[in-house]
Scaffold this motif. Sequence first.
Motif, short mmCIF file in Angstrom:
data_model
loop_
_atom_site.label_atom_id
_atom_site.label_comp_id
_atom_site.label_asym_id
_atom_site.label_seq_id
_atom_site.Cartn_x
_atom_site.Cartn_y
_atom_site.Cartn_z
N ASP A 146 -11.15 -1.58 4.95
CA ASP A 146 -12.14 -1.16 5.59
C ASP A 146 -13.53 -1.58 4.98
O ASP A 146 -13.86 -0.72 3.92
CB ASP A 146 -12.38 0.56 6.17
CG ASP A 146 -13.46 0.96 7.10
OD1 ASP A 146 -14.55 0.15 6.96
OD2 ASP A 146 -12.84 1.60 7.85
N GLU A 154 -16.27 1.14 4.59
CA GLU A 154 -15.75 2.30 3.51
C GLU A 154 -16.35 1.59 2.15
O GLU A 154 -16.58 2.15 1.23
CB GLU A 154 -14.48 2.41 3.61
CG GLU A 154 -14.07 3.27 4.73
CD GLU A 154 -13.59 4.66 4.54
OE1 GLU A 154 -13.87 5.07 3.34
OE2 GLU A 154 -13.52 5.39 5.43
N GLU A 181 -6.56 -5.55 9.90
CA GLU A 181 -7.15 -4.32 9.66
C GLU A 181 -8.71 -5.02 9.21
O GLU A 181 -9.79 -4.00 9.72
CB GLU A 181 -6.77 -3.72 8.30
CG GLU A 181 -7.11 -2.40 8.01
CD GLU A 181 -6.40 -1.46 6.91
OE1 GLU A 181 -5.32 -1.93 6.71
OE2 GLU A 181 -6.91 -0.82 6.24
N ARG A 206 -14.19 0.39 -4.96
CA ARG A 206 -13.15 1.41 -4.74
C ARG A 206 -11.78 0.98 -5.58
O ARG A 206 -11.26 1.94 -6.25
CB ARG A 206 -12.83 1.18 -3.28
CG ARG A 206 -13.90 2.00 -2.24
CD ARG A 206 -13.12 2.31 -0.98
NE ARG A 206 -12.84 1.03 -0.40
CZ ARG A 206 -11.85 0.85 0.83
NH1 ARG A 206 -11.70 1.86 1.10
NH2 ARG A 206 -11.66 -0.39 1.06
N ARG A 214 0.78 -1.11 -0.09
CA ARG A 214 0.12 -0.08 0.11
C ARG A 214 0.81 1.34 -0.09
O ARG A 214 1.73 1.38 0.93
CB ARG A 214 -0.93 0.09 1.22
CG ARG A 214 -1.50 1.03 1.49
CD ARG A 214 -2.71 1.14 2.87
NE ARG A 214 -2.13 0.38 3.71
CZ ARG A 214 -3.15 -0.21 4.55
NH1 ARG A 214 -4.68 0.02 4.26
NH2 ARG A 214 -3.13 -0.85 5.52
N ALA A 227 -7.35 -0.58 -3.32
CA ALA A 227 -8.61 0.20 -2.73
C ALA A 227 -8.19 1.24 -1.56
O ALA A 227 -8.74 2.24 -1.34
CB ALA A 227 -9.19 -0.83 -1.87
N GLY A 228 -6.77 1.13 -0.98
CA GLY A 228 -6.45 2.12 -0.21
C GLY A 228 -6.57 1.69 1.31
O GLY A 228 -5.74 2.08 2.17
N SER A 229 -7.49 0.94 1.59
CA SER A 229 -7.77 0.56 2.89
C SER A 229 -8.66 -0.87 2.91
O SER A 229 -9.04 -0.95 1.79
CB SER A 229 -8.49 1.49 3.83
OG SER A 229 -9.92 1.39 3.48
#
Lengths: 453, 453
Positions: free
Chosen positions: A328, A331, A109, A292, A72, A324-326
């Motif tokens: 979560d 989100e 996460e 995402r 990431r 996706a960036g995270s």
Amino acid sequence: MEHGTVILRANLVLPISHDPLPDGEVVVEHGRIVEVRPRSTLAGDEVLEFGDAIVMPGLINGHSHLEYTALRGWNDRVPFFEWIRGLVSLKAKCPAELWLPSAMLGAAELIASGVTFVSDNTDSGASAEALARLGLRGRVYQEVFGVETEPDDATILRELDAKLDALRQTLARYEASDRIGLGVSPHAIYTVRDSLMRALRQYAREQNLPLSIHASESSEEVALARSGSGSFAEMFRERGINYLHPRVPPIEYLYNAGILASDVQLVHATRAEPREIDMMARTKVSVAHCPRSNARLLTGIAPVYAMRRQGIPVVVGTDGAVSAGSLDIWEEVRFAALAQRAASYAAQPSWRDWIGMLTLEAAKAFGVDAHIGSLEAGKRADMVVVRTTRPAFSGVSDPYAALVLLARSEDVALTMVDGHILYRDGKHTELDVDALRHKVEEMTRHALAEHPT
Amino acid sequence: MEHGTVILRANLVLPISHDPLPDGEVVVEHGRIVEVRPRSTLAGDEVLEFGDAIVMPGLINGHSHLEYTALRGWNDRVPFFEWIRGLVSLKAKCPAELWLPSAMLGAAELIASGVTFVSDNTDSGASAEALARLGLRGRVYQEVFGVETEPDDATILRELDAKLDALRQTLARYEASDRIGLGVSPHAIYTVRDSLMRALRQYAREQNLPLSIHASESSEEVALARSGSGSFAEMFRERGINYLHPRVPPIEYLYNAGILASDVQLVHATRAEPREIDMMARTKVSVAHCPRSNARLLTGIAPVYAMRRQGIPVVVGTDGAVSAGSLDIWEEVRFAALAQRAASYAAQPSWRDWIGMLTLEAAKAFGVDAHIGSLEAGKRADMVVVRTTRPAFSGVSDPYAALVLLARSEDVALTMVDGHILYRDGKHTELDVDALRHKVEEMTRHALAEHPT
């Protein structure tokens, strides 16, 4: 804790399979749900009272690449073709020992956002051990690649067989064989040649293993399949790879080749055309929707509304943190819901549908709804508790709308799998995340800092 | 605190007007920034050390309706026409005393996400007092409606004049006249008749007040303007309202009527057509982009990339909580960035552009960049500190990407306006949010619980 009785009590219990139950509680014994009932007056150590919160089934993340969590922030290339080439280049620089801690960091996460089941596609195989060690439930698809002439199909199948055996041994070592299932992922049509794709379909059928295939994700992939043009086709020509262009779009090709069946998950299907959606419905494949990642990599918005109208099961996946960036899931579902409304001009799927797609519908898509996906007596105690105390929740009486529009990882009060509490009040119960993060960052920096892409 | 020297120190200072400064600090005196410099060794009470965090200019929320915060959760109607009819009906049931606490609750939510300047369109006028009391900076546009024959233009202008005078007195009472500017909002072409729209343009020019107009938000509005058809047109016919259909789309109508100029903010412009984008660029209007609200209400994704290519200033707005769901500017910019990538198939605006649109570019659009929008000596000390300690921030070296893709209200360590700390470590310094929330919920339930829409 998993051997006694535990009661989770809150102002709202959301069984999914039944109507919301205000002032309810869920009774857990030996890792199973034994009762979902109105709030009782029982007190004691075994009662966990959450007050303004929603007790619901654990969330199902339908697609991820946990081993790439360490990457990431290292690959901001676009469009898709450049991004995936960057990913391959980054992977080549990393030591094999990175993938397990990287996958564990990603799994942590997910747990913090309330995920209890994750479907993960893995090249290194590390995610099986990561899920096993962290106590998650899930499905691990062993990835297979093979687009050049060598090694031949038989060699690749032997290697796959050996990798799956190793994964089975890993799962057995952690007593996780019941919790974590295996599958095979022929990665995509641009990384798996036609003969190998067919051989893997045959192998999976014989072994009774499900398949997961990235399909119709990007316009570059569609151009390759349709007309042998675009970035992938050019790369193949440069490398002297003799690629058989099917002259139809990717999912139609998979259909014609007899790959599609109810044990197949198509990942993305972002560019699926109406005729392909018909073929998907006819063969009863499911779809993992990762909006995402699709948006980030400039591949558009998948036609989820159209797919669901034809009865195709759609699950929501975070994809990897590197796109996706995270990790979560809240989100992801929020972006999914709003982006689908923006793209389709319809209030579909409904807020309730989306929460179903994170729970019971996803459990059905993965064939595990006898065990998880709803709060019902007899099912495994995979649960999440979401606090609704922030001022933003003020006035929102529809719990499905509240979850889709407002819930965040920070609202997750508890994540439980098989009656084990993996996460509570912002803390992992059995994992030192800071130490893990530090280790992953050190290893990644060491491998990549001199040569960022 | 605002009269002494305060130093905000962190591992990254993001001035916006200049390159990121690792290990930096910002020195504040008498409510102004006096220096942005590398980390010093000064110690003492006046040094706030944040470590792994980003110190940056306070965020600018380009459009909101704070007074409707109380109505969140009460109106899930779609499409847009049904939603706005529902809103009108809900408003009619609420007591006038609700709007001030409701606007304050919304303003508190903004402060918690790092917003220091908000542009708010208000019918009741309550947001002026809410911003003044909570210490926010901003712009308050007094809304004007008038599509039926009565009252006539002159009467409406007199009433507007009186409302603006009242707002000026309120601001003076709180000594907030320097912090909060006023404007006029002719609400939209379907709520303001042609003669009144022109009269308001003239009035605003004479009074040197900027304008904010909802324009080309929904397909219903476009249908009304283009062809006198659709839901709004039918409603006018039913009510006997003699509406002058311009026979061109909404923004083209505003252009032809001479309404557009550099002091005009168009809110949404979701359905703006290429020719209208040319007209917007030519007249130097700015645009407030509220993508979550647009998605929620099924009005699509605004052509931000196309607008910006023509030099049109675009700011990001949460719109009201009653449509967007929350007043979290980070959620708004994240959805904006990803949705725009999904809709335009381009990595534009860049992560850095989006952060600029939340800060310096927005300050320019509101004509206040001499005072705010960047961390520069001489500017007002409007700042936010964003912690980057969550594991999800691991490995992300580009601060603009980190902020757009990952930052949340929960990461906001401090919000400061004019050197005053309004919010710190999850708490409002001078506001009991729980009491306020309770009051708003009680009043709203009392007004609406018997008649939900």
